[in-house]
Write a protein that holds these residues in place. Structure first.
Motif, PDB file in Angstrom:
ATOM      1  N   GLU A 106       3.090  17.434  -1.695  1.00 15.86           N
ATOM      2  CA  GLU A 106       4.191  18.365  -1.966  1.00 15.86           C
ATOM      3  C   GLU A 106       3.921  19.223  -3.202  1.00 15.86           C
ATOM      4  O   GLU A 106       4.240  20.406  -3.237  1.00 15.86           O
ATOM      5  N   LEU A 107       3.325  18.593  -4.216  1.00 18.64           N
ATOM      6  CA  LEU A 107       3.134  19.282  -5.497  1.00 18.64           C
ATOM      7  C   LEU A 107       1.801  20.020  -5.572  1.00 18.64           C
ATOM      8  O   LEU A 107       1.510  20.685  -6.564  1.00 18.64           O
ATOM      9  N   GLY A 108       0.972  19.840  -4.525  1.00 18.13           N
ATOM     10  CA  GLY A 108      -0.321  20.520  -4.520  1.00 18.13           C
ATOM     11  C   GLY A 108      -1.318  19.958  -5.522  1.00 18.13           C
ATOM     12  O   GLY A 108      -2.152  20.680  -6.053  1.00 18.13           O
ATOM     13  N   VAL A 109      -1.246  18.646  -5.758  1.00 19.35           N
ATOM     14  CA  VAL A 109      -2.205  18.014  -6.678  1.00 19.35           C
ATOM     15  C   VAL A 109      -3.373  17.454  -5.852  1.00 19.35           C
ATOM     16  O   VAL A 109      -3.158  16.805  -4.832  1.00 19.35           O
ATOM     17  N   ASP A 110      -4.582  17.702  -6.315  1.00 21.70           N
ATOM     18  CA  ASP A 110      -5.781  17.276  -5.613  1.00 21.70           C
ATOM     19  C   ASP A 110      -6.055  15.795  -5.906  1.00 21.70           C
ATOM     20  O   ASP A 110      -6.116  15.394  -7.069  1.00 21.70           O
ATOM     21  N   THR A 111      -6.221  15.005  -4.859  1.00 22.97           N
ATOM     22  CA  THR A 111      -6.386  13.560  -5.037  1.00 22.97           C
ATOM     23  C   THR A 111      -7.503  13.015  -4.134  1.00 22.97           C
ATOM     24  O   THR A 111      -7.251  12.151  -3.286  1.00 22.97           O
ATOM     25  N   PRO A 112      -8.734  13.502  -4.310  1.00 24.13           N
ATOM     26  CA  PRO A 112      -9.798  13.111  -3.371  1.00 24.13           C
ATOM     27  C   PRO A 112     -10.056  11.607  -3.321  1.00 24.13           C
ATOM     28  O   PRO A 112     -10.219  11.044  -2.227  1.00 24.13           O
ATOM     29  N   ILE A 113     -10.098  10.959  -4.474  1.00 28.09           N
ATOM     30  CA  ILE A 113     -10.446   9.530  -4.456  1.00 28.09           C
ATOM     31  C   ILE A 113      -9.272   8.716  -3.924  1.00 28.09           C
ATOM     32  O   ILE A 113      -9.418   7.887  -3.023  1.00 28.09           O
ATOM     33  N   MET A 114      -8.097   8.987  -4.486  1.00 35.56           N
ATOM     34  CA  MET A 114      -6.902   8.245  -4.085  1.00 35.56           C
ATOM     35  C   MET A 114      -6.651   8.339  -2.580  1.00 35.56           C
ATOM     36  O   MET A 114      -6.336   7.340  -1.925  1.00 35.56           O
ATOM     37  N   ALA A 115      -6.780   9.540  -2.034  1.00 34.47           N
ATOM     38  CA  ALA A 115      -6.527   9.728  -0.604  1.00 34.47           C
ATOM     39  C   ALA A 115      -7.536   8.947   0.223  1.00 34.47           C
ATOM     40  O   ALA A 115      -7.191   8.347   1.251  1.00 34.47           O
ATOM     41  N   THR A 116      -8.776   8.910  -0.243  1.00 37.28           N
ATOM     42  CA  THR A 116      -9.809   8.195   0.508  1.00 37.28           C
ATOM     43  C   THR A 116      -9.592   6.689   0.410  1.00 37.28           C
ATOM     44  O   THR A 116      -9.703   5.968   1.408  1.00 37.28           O
ATOM     45  N   VAL A 117      -9.266   6.218  -0.794  1.00 37.48           N
ATOM     46  CA  VAL A 117      -9.005   4.786  -0.963  1.00 37.48           C
ATOM     47  C   VAL A 117      -7.825   4.362  -0.080  1.00 37.48           C
ATOM     48  O   VAL A 117      -7.858   3.324   0.585  1.00 37.48           O
ATOM     49  N   TYR A 118      -6.796   5.194  -0.053  1.00 40.15           N
ATOM     50  CA  TYR A 118      -5.633   4.902   0.795  1.00 40.15           C
ATOM     51  C   TYR A 118      -6.040   4.751   2.262  1.00 40.15           C
ATOM     52  O   TYR A 118      -5.656   3.787   2.929  1.00 40.15           O
ATOM     53  N   LYS A 119      -6.862   5.677   2.733  1.00 43.47           N
ATOM     54  CA  LYS A 119      -7.267   5.617   4.143  1.00 43.47           C
ATOM     55  C   LYS A 119      -8.105   4.375   4.435  1.00 43.47           C
ATOM     56  O   LYS A 119      -7.964   3.771   5.493  1.00 43.47           O
ATOM     57  N   PHE A 120      -8.965   4.003   3.499  1.00 39.77           N
ATOM     58  CA  PHE A 120      -9.740   2.783   3.715  1.00 39.77           C
ATOM     59  C   PHE A 120      -8.845   1.548   3.694  1.00 39.77           C
ATOM     60  O   PHE A 120      -9.020   0.630   4.499  1.00 39.77           O
ATOM     61  N   LEU A 121      -7.870   1.524   2.786  1.00 42.39           N
ATOM     62  CA  LEU A 121      -6.982   0.352   2.749  1.00 42.39           C
ATOM     63  C   LEU A 121      -6.084   0.309   3.980  1.00 42.39           C
ATOM     64  O   LEU A 121      -5.663  -0.769   4.409  1.00 42.39           O
ATOM     65  N   LEU A 179       0.803  -1.220   0.000  1.00 41.70           N
ATOM     66  CA  LEU A 179       0.000   0.000   0.000  1.00 41.70           C
ATOM     67  C   LEU A 179       0.840   1.276   0.000  1.00 41.70           C
ATOM     68  O   LEU A 179       0.518   2.249  -0.682  1.00 41.70           O
ATOM     69  N   GLU A 180       1.937   1.272   0.771  1.00 40.25           N
ATOM     70  CA  GLU A 180       2.708   2.516   0.902  1.00 40.25           C
ATOM     71  C   GLU A 180       3.378   2.922  -0.406  1.00 40.25           C
ATOM     72  O   GLU A 180       3.405   4.096  -0.752  1.00 40.25           O
ATOM     73  N   VAL A 181       3.904   1.958  -1.138  1.00 36.17           N
ATOM     74  CA  VAL A 181       4.591   2.338  -2.388  1.00 36.17           C
ATOM     75  C   VAL A 181       3.620   2.499  -3.557  1.00 36.17           C
ATOM     76  O   VAL A 181       3.946   3.135  -4.551  1.00 36.17           O
ATOM     77  N   ILE A 182       2.443   1.902  -3.416  1.00 31.98           N
ATOM     78  CA  ILE A 182       1.444   2.019  -4.485  1.00 31.98           C
ATOM     79  C   ILE A 182       0.624   3.306  -4.327  1.00 31.98           C
ATOM     80  O   ILE A 182       0.347   3.997  -5.303  1.00 31.98           O
ATOM     81  N   LEU A 183       0.199   3.602  -3.105  1.00 31.75           N
ATOM     82  CA  LEU A 183      -0.586   4.832  -2.915  1.00 31.75           C
ATOM     83  C   LEU A 183       0.074   5.831  -1.954  1.00 31.75           C
ATOM     84  O   LEU A 183       0.007   7.035  -2.166  1.00 31.75           O
ATOM     85  N   GLY A 184       0.692   5.323  -0.889  1.00 28.77           N
ATOM     86  CA  GLY A 184       1.230   6.230   0.136  1.00 28.77           C
ATOM     87  C   GLY A 184       2.266   7.206  -0.418  1.00 28.77           C
ATOM     88  O   GLY A 184       2.133   8.427  -0.242  1.00 28.77           O
ATOM     89  N   ASN A 185       3.296   6.703  -1.091  1.00 31.54           N
ATOM     90  CA  ASN A 185       4.329   7.591  -1.639  1.00 31.54           C
ATOM     91  C   ASN A 185       3.793   8.542  -2.713  1.00 31.54           C
ATOM     92  O   ASN A 185       4.113   9.740  -2.684  1.00 31.54           O
ATOM     93  N   PRO A 186       2.980   8.052  -3.654  1.00 29.25           N
ATOM     94  CA  PRO A 186       2.404   8.997  -4.620  1.00 29.25           C
ATOM     95  C   PRO A 186       1.582  10.102  -3.943  1.00 29.25           C
ATOM     96  O   PRO A 186       1.610  11.250  -4.382  1.00 29.25           O
ATOM     97  N   LEU A 187       0.887   9.743  -2.850  1.00 31.15           N
ATOM     98  CA  LEU A 187       0.085  10.764  -2.161  1.00 31.15           C
ATOM     99  C   LEU A 187       0.964  11.796  -1.460  1.00 31.15           C
ATOM    100  O   LEU A 187       0.622  12.980  -1.418  1.00 31.15           O
ATOM    101  N   LYS A 188       2.098  11.344  -0.906  1.00 34.36           N
ATOM    102  CA  LYS A 188       3.029  12.310  -0.296  1.00 34.36           C
ATOM    103  C   LYS A 188       3.508  13.303  -1.352  1.00 34.36           C
ATOM    104  O   LYS A 188       3.577  14.508  -1.125  1.00 34.36           O
ATOM    105  N   LEU A 189       3.835  12.766  -2.521  1.00 27.21           N
ATOM    106  CA  LEU A 189       4.290  13.604  -3.625  1.00 27.21           C
ATOM    107  C   LEU A 189       3.183  14.563  -4.062  1.00 27.21           C
ATOM    108  O   LEU A 189       3.423  15.757  -4.314  1.00 27.21           O
ATOM    109  N   ALA A 190       1.958  14.045  -4.133  1.00 29.82           N
ATOM    110  CA  ALA A 190       0.819  14.889  -4.527  1.00 29.82           C
ATOM    111  C   ALA A 190       0.681  16.071  -3.577  1.00 29.82           C
ATOM    112  O   ALA A 190       0.427  17.200  -3.995  1.00 29.82           O
TER     113      ALA A 190
END
Lengths: 334, 334
Positions: A305-320, A292-303
């Motif tokens: 930092e870069l100010g990219v909006d990721t509503p679905i991804m962030a929610t899916v990450y929290k559920f997983l 989970l961390e390398v599939i969603l966690g790291n991309p979300l950290k980058l998002a």
């Protein structure tokens, strides 16, 4: 016959790792020491039984040397330290559970050993570069349909198609990183792997694969659905494709340009009755930790930092993460 | 003794509806015709067996009249049309499957019958007002721990605490809406219900309850977790409380002011070992349709109109739509 040129330590002997050790051995250029943990005693007695679309049937196959721990791999039969040219990591990527840096440190010679990561995810090279700033790091994005049947059968049904390339960093000349990566790719080609492509920008390939891994894998896992069910339920339209665009926008903001047409191709290439169950779903169903961390966690950290909006991804990450919590309740502590 | 003043048709005889029909009957002011579907033949023979914290033990209890369909409720024993004063709807809210307007139309007298909705969710009154623009509509937000054991046992363990109030609309003077709602609340009080409160702004009460239903219900359902598991896994902090704030912001933008302190009170009032399984989770586990549209769907439509950002809620809704799809694959068509 000249002896193999490169000392290679290969860690992780699942479907991917075992085929890799065959390829590297067959190249005639690598002397492979493979680290097996749970399978060590059985395989060191009986070898592997291989059924491979690329390499045919092999009975009782073994690489040059089998060991049961990375510590054992660090020295040869005489107790002399081995200076490995390549350490090939084919384990699952679980940075919170078993960081790769901890795992490989006994077999890394600073300024010498190239770390080759045949693993999923984003940002997996960062800790390695931080820990060994003068070493080359490269990774592979592999599409190989290979799996293990206990205790020692490896079945490779899909051809080994991979892209490999260096992770450039400040501690090393790009030319040196490139040279070491090219030498490794050359071994792969010599070893008879189906299609191995050297690429200059491996990050683009990694993000492209994440379009699949970050969406089908995670949504199938959370919903306990196979690929066809996600498609037939319209989850592809409501969740999966929007989530692919979130990933695309992170990659794009990070400077990795993926052609936009890949999204509809990737989302619509499989038929609606496809009953494929991605690895993260299988992990979940079997109470194993997910990547989970390398599939969603790291991309979300980058998002972030870069100010990219990721509503679905962030929610899916929290559920997983809650699924991970459930798994942790059942897994016995080490 | 004077005969009951109000003709009441009560639809939906689960735990909530059956206790409501006892209260209204006991008030001495209502003549209750109860519509039972699957339970009609058993209950019309044996009556209900009630164990109630509010009303004690009742064996073989029946309201004034039992019927097996809303059409049968429309006329009396002599085939004369009944002009109901109140139609009390205690069914599950499934607007996509069985809209309340379709269900109740045989027993509504335009400009006369007050529709009382003892149901969950947001926006449930809109279709009623549209269909019968001169009728009063009111609703109840009920907290009652009551459940059915097949075939005819009703166990009410928690006291019936409810807020009731009118839904004002342009087709009717507010004073008339208020009068009819007050008369209904008066029956409830006379009937010995624990705590029934008349409120001027029932929407605030509905949104307050949605803070719970929209979060604990939905997250427990999607994750197959009980309340304590959501809390212990930190899902409360990562998902539930942020989702409560999304709901709070929709309510606030719609002009319904909920004190902010309610959020931490509601999120933290139950102990971490609480094994309560909310109704939506039970629905899911039993392959029954969930009240998804009125719990999340309607609030999300409103959020869109009002421009309120709801990343978690929208994602949870989409995932639960996939669960609904799964249920639809198993439920036989009507």
């Amino acid at each position: 016959m000249t002896p193999p040129k490169y000392q290679i330590c290969l860690i992780g002997s699942g479907g991917v790792g075992t085929i890799a050790s065959i390829v590297l051995t067959k190249s005639g250029l690598g002397r492979v020491t493979a680290v097996l943990r749970s399978k060590y005693s059985y395989v060191s007695q009986h070898g592997w039984q291989i059924e491979s679309i690329d390499h045919g049937k092999l009975l009782g196959w073994k690489p040059y040397r089998l060991v049961s721990s990375v510590n054992d791999a660090a020295t040869d039969e005489n107790g002399e330290q081995i200076e490995y040219d390549y350490v090939v990591v084919c384990t699952k990527q679980l940075p919170n559970k078993s960081p790769v840096t901890d795992m490989i440190s006994p077999v890394i010679t600073p300024s010498k050993t190239t770390v080759v990561m045949i693993q999923n995810g984003i940002g997996i090279e960062n800790d390695i570069i931080k820990m060994w700033p003068k070493n080359a790091v490269m990774s592979s994005v592999s599409h190989i349909g290979s799996s293990i049947k206990e205790p020692n059968v490896v079945i490779q049904m899909g051809k080994d198609v991979s892209k490999m390339g260096p992770h450039f960093h400040d501690g090393l000349d790009d030319s040196e990183s490139t040279e070491k990566a090219r030498a490794f790719v050359n071994m792969y080609v010599m070893g008879g792997s189906s299609v191995t492509e050297f690429v200059d920008d491996i990050q683009v390939a990694r993000w492209e694969k994440l379009l699949w891994n970050g969406t089908f894998n995670t949504i199938c896992a959370l919903m306990r659905m196979d690929v066809g069910e996600v498609q037939r339920s319209k989850g592809r339209e409501t969740l999966l494709v929007p989530m692919m665009w979130e990933i695309w926008r992170i990659a794009s903001s990070a400077g990795h340009h993926i052609p936009e047409s890949i999204i509809s191709w990737m989302a619509y290439r499989l038929p609606d009755d496809c009953d494929y169950r991605p690895s993260m779903l299988l992990d979940l169903e079997n109470g194993r930790h997910m990547e989970l961390e390398v599939i969603l966690g790291n991309p979300l950290k980058l998002a972030k930092e870069l100010g990219v909006d990721t509503p679905i991804m962030a929610t899916v990450y929290k559920f997983l993460k809650l699924e991970e919590w459930k798994i942790d309740q059942k897994v016995l502590p080490d």
